[in-house]
Write an enzyme that holds these catalytic residues in place. Structure first.
Site, PDB file in Angstrom:
ATOM      1  N   ASP A   9       3.544  11.968  -0.675  1.00  0.00           N
ATOM      2  CA  ASP A   9       4.305  11.643   0.534  1.00  0.00           C
ATOM      3  C   ASP A   9       5.797  11.673   0.181  1.00  0.00           C
ATOM      4  O   ASP A   9       6.187  12.089  -0.928  1.00  0.00           O
ATOM      5  CB  ASP A   9       3.839  10.326   1.162  1.00  0.00           C
ATOM      6  CG  ASP A   9       4.265   9.082   0.372  1.00  0.00           C
ATOM      7  OD1 ASP A   9       4.842   9.225  -0.732  1.00  0.00           O
ATOM      8  OD2 ASP A   9       4.021   7.960   0.858  1.00  0.00           O
ATOM      9  N   CYS A  63       2.266   8.570  -4.192  1.00  0.00           N
ATOM     10  CA  CYS A  63       3.034   7.896  -3.131  1.00  0.00           C
ATOM     11  C   CYS A  63       3.911   6.848  -3.814  1.00  0.00           C
ATOM     12  O   CYS A  63       4.118   6.915  -5.039  1.00  0.00           O
ATOM     13  CB  CYS A  63       2.131   7.313  -2.048  1.00  0.00           C
ATOM     14  SG  CYS A  63       1.002   6.014  -2.571  1.00  0.00           S
ATOM     15  N   THR A  65       3.589   3.450  -4.353  1.00  0.00           N
ATOM     16  CA  THR A  65       2.843   2.599  -5.288  1.00  0.00           C
ATOM     17  C   THR A  65       1.612   3.280  -5.861  1.00  0.00           C
ATOM     18  O   THR A  65       1.060   2.828  -6.867  1.00  0.00           O
ATOM     19  CB  THR A  65       2.341   1.338  -4.565  1.00  0.00           C
ATOM     20  OG1 THR A  65       1.518   1.764  -3.463  1.00  0.00           O
ATOM     21  CG2 THR A  65       3.487   0.487  -4.053  1.00  0.00           C
ATOM     22  N   HIS A  96     -14.635   7.127 -18.750  1.00  0.00           N
ATOM     23  CA  HIS A  96     -15.616   6.206 -18.162  1.00  0.00           C
ATOM     24  C   HIS A  96     -15.948   6.521 -16.707  1.00  0.00           C
ATOM     25  O   HIS A  96     -17.078   6.297 -16.277  1.00  0.00           O
ATOM     26  CB  HIS A  96     -15.092   4.761 -18.228  1.00  0.00           C
ATOM     27  CG  HIS A  96     -15.131   4.175 -19.609  1.00  0.00           C
ATOM     28  ND1 HIS A  96     -15.109   2.820 -19.838  1.00  0.00           N
ATOM     29  CD2 HIS A  96     -15.199   4.759 -20.827  1.00  0.00           C
ATOM     30  CE1 HIS A  96     -15.155   2.592 -21.155  1.00  0.00           C
ATOM     31  NE2 HIS A  96     -15.197   3.758 -21.770  1.00  0.00           N
ATOM     32  N   HIS A 131     -22.270   6.008 -18.714  1.00  0.00           N
ATOM     33  CA  HIS A 131     -21.414   6.065 -17.520  1.00  0.00           C
ATOM     34  C   HIS A 131     -21.981   6.974 -16.421  1.00  0.00           C
ATOM     35  O   HIS A 131     -21.575   6.856 -15.265  1.00  0.00           O
ATOM     36  CB  HIS A 131     -20.018   6.558 -17.898  1.00  0.00           C
ATOM     37  CG  HIS A 131     -19.379   5.737 -18.971  1.00  0.00           C
ATOM     38  ND1 HIS A 131     -19.043   4.413 -18.782  1.00  0.00           N
ATOM     39  CD2 HIS A 131     -19.052   6.038 -20.240  1.00  0.00           C
ATOM     40  CE1 HIS A 131     -18.523   3.936 -19.903  1.00  0.00           C
ATOM     41  NE2 HIS A 131     -18.520   4.906 -20.800  1.00  0.00           N
TER      42      HIS A 131
END
Ligand code: RB5
Length: 141
Positions: A9, A63, A65, A96, A131
């Site tokens: 963004d 973005c 955060t 993982h 996993h």
């Protein structure tokens, strides 16, 4: 050379441009193309077909955060988007979680750390083993 689908963004736009200067990858750029305000859910959605079809090795979403992009991308079945803020998280996201999208927060990590995360993510394989079943459980709902 691997191809990476990338979208950001307005908050992530400058970091996207920096990452796309790394010439060891081919880039499939889904925007945005300026710092004009835009909506991260739309940008996140734009790379989902590229990731699910394996037309790219993995996706990169950015973005401010990384949180909005993570929430948006993980709504799609088969997507495992991992918000990473150091290379250890990028390593573990691949070994993982078999993460297929690297999410970065342009306002929460430095550009150098973002590059480290990307390089680690790109060179680390899924461990499978214990996993594998957990990854399959993610898509049962
Ligand atoms: C944009 O200001 C900001 O809200 C967005 O980039 C992101 O951080 C949302 O999670």
């Amino acid at each position: 050379m691997i191809t990476l689908a990338i979208a950001a963004d307005h908050a992530g736009f400058p970091l996207k441009q920096k990452l796309m200067n790394l010439d060891e990858y081919l880039w499939d750029d889904h925007g945005t193309h300026s710092t004009d305000p835009t909506d991260y859910p739309i940008l996140a959605r734009s790379i989902i077909p590229e990731v699910l079809s394996n037309r790219c090795a993995f996706g990169v979403l950015i973005c401010g955060t990384g949180i909005g992009m993570s929430i948006a991308a993980n709504r799609y079945k088969g997507i495992r988007a991992a918000l990473c803020f150091n290379s250890e998280m990028a390593y573990l996201a691949r070994t993982h979680n078999d993460a297929n999208i690297l999410v970065l927060g342009a306002r929460t990590i430095s550009d150098d750390v973002a590059v480290e995360c990307l390089k680690t993510f790109a060179t680390t394989s899924f461990e499978e083993g214990r996993h594998l079943g957990r990854i399959h459980l993610l898509d049962i709902y």
